[in-house]
Design a protein around this motif. Sequence first.
Motif, PDB file in Angstrom:
ATOM      1  N   LEU A   1      30.884 -16.627  14.452  1.00  0.00           N
ATOM      2  CA  LEU A   1      30.175 -16.350  15.699  1.00  0.00           C
ATOM      3  C   LEU A   1      29.440 -15.021  15.692  1.00  0.00           C
ATOM      4  O   LEU A   1      28.617 -14.774  16.567  1.00  0.00           O
ATOM      5  CB  LEU A   1      31.155 -16.406  16.879  1.00  0.00           C
ATOM      6  CG  LEU A   1      31.748 -17.787  17.170  1.00  0.00           C
ATOM      7  CD1 LEU A   1      32.761 -17.684  18.306  1.00  0.00           C
ATOM      8  CD2 LEU A   1      30.656 -18.786  17.513  1.00  0.00           C
TER       9      LEU A   1
ATOM     10  N   ARG B   1      25.576 -17.821  18.706  1.00  0.00           N
ATOM     11  CA  ARG B   1      26.285 -18.915  19.383  1.00  0.00           C
ATOM     12  C   ARG B   1      26.404 -20.144  18.498  1.00  0.00           C
ATOM     13  O   ARG B   1      25.506 -20.469  17.736  1.00  0.00           O
ATOM     14  CB  ARG B   1      25.530 -19.357  20.633  1.00  0.00           C
ATOM     15  CG  ARG B   1      25.544 -18.381  21.737  1.00  0.00           C
ATOM     16  CD  ARG B   1      24.797 -18.961  22.921  1.00  0.00           C
ATOM     17  NE  ARG B   1      24.746 -17.972  23.984  1.00  0.00           N
ATOM     18  CZ  ARG B   1      24.150 -18.161  25.139  1.00  0.00           C
ATOM     19  NH1 ARG B   1      23.548 -19.312  25.390  1.00  0.00           N
ATOM     20  NH2 ARG B   1      24.160 -17.224  26.049  1.00  0.00           N
TER      21      ARG B   1
ATOM     22  N   GLU C   1      30.357 -17.648  21.925  1.00  0.00           N
ATOM     23  CA  GLU C   1      29.866 -16.432  21.276  1.00  0.00           C
ATOM     24  C   GLU C   1      30.883 -15.316  21.451  1.00  0.00           C
ATOM     25  O   GLU C   1      31.762 -15.376  22.317  1.00  0.00           O
ATOM     26  CB  GLU C   1      28.495 -16.027  21.801  1.00  0.00           C
ATOM     27  CG  GLU C   1      28.466 -15.480  23.188  1.00  0.00           C
ATOM     28  CD  GLU C   1      27.058 -15.069  23.609  1.00  0.00           C
ATOM     29  OE1 GLU C   1      26.976 -14.096  24.366  1.00  0.00           O
ATOM     30  OE2 GLU C   1      26.067 -15.701  23.209  1.00  0.00           O
TER      31      GLU C   1
END
Length: 89
Positions: A22, A26, A68
């Motif tokens: 991450l 995203r 994220e």
Amino acid sequence: MGETNIFKVLADKQRRDILVMLKDGRMNAGEIAEKLEITPAALSYHLKLLKGADLIMEYKQKNFIYYEINATVFEELILWIGQFGGGRK
């Protein structure tokens, strides 16, 4: 959530791998599960713990949920660790 829980969550290699993935941006759950080669149920468990420790955030977009990194928590963690004087003589 306190630092103790964050360290427990970070103790697992697959959760650390998710965070590394991450860091570049995203990803949705399907993409993460495919790269880690784990079942959706196993991924759901790891994501739940990461969200519970505020290490990741989720965003819904149409039929997908994207994840994220929550950089704020990492910044606070770095400041907390820094109080122990790394680099001081």
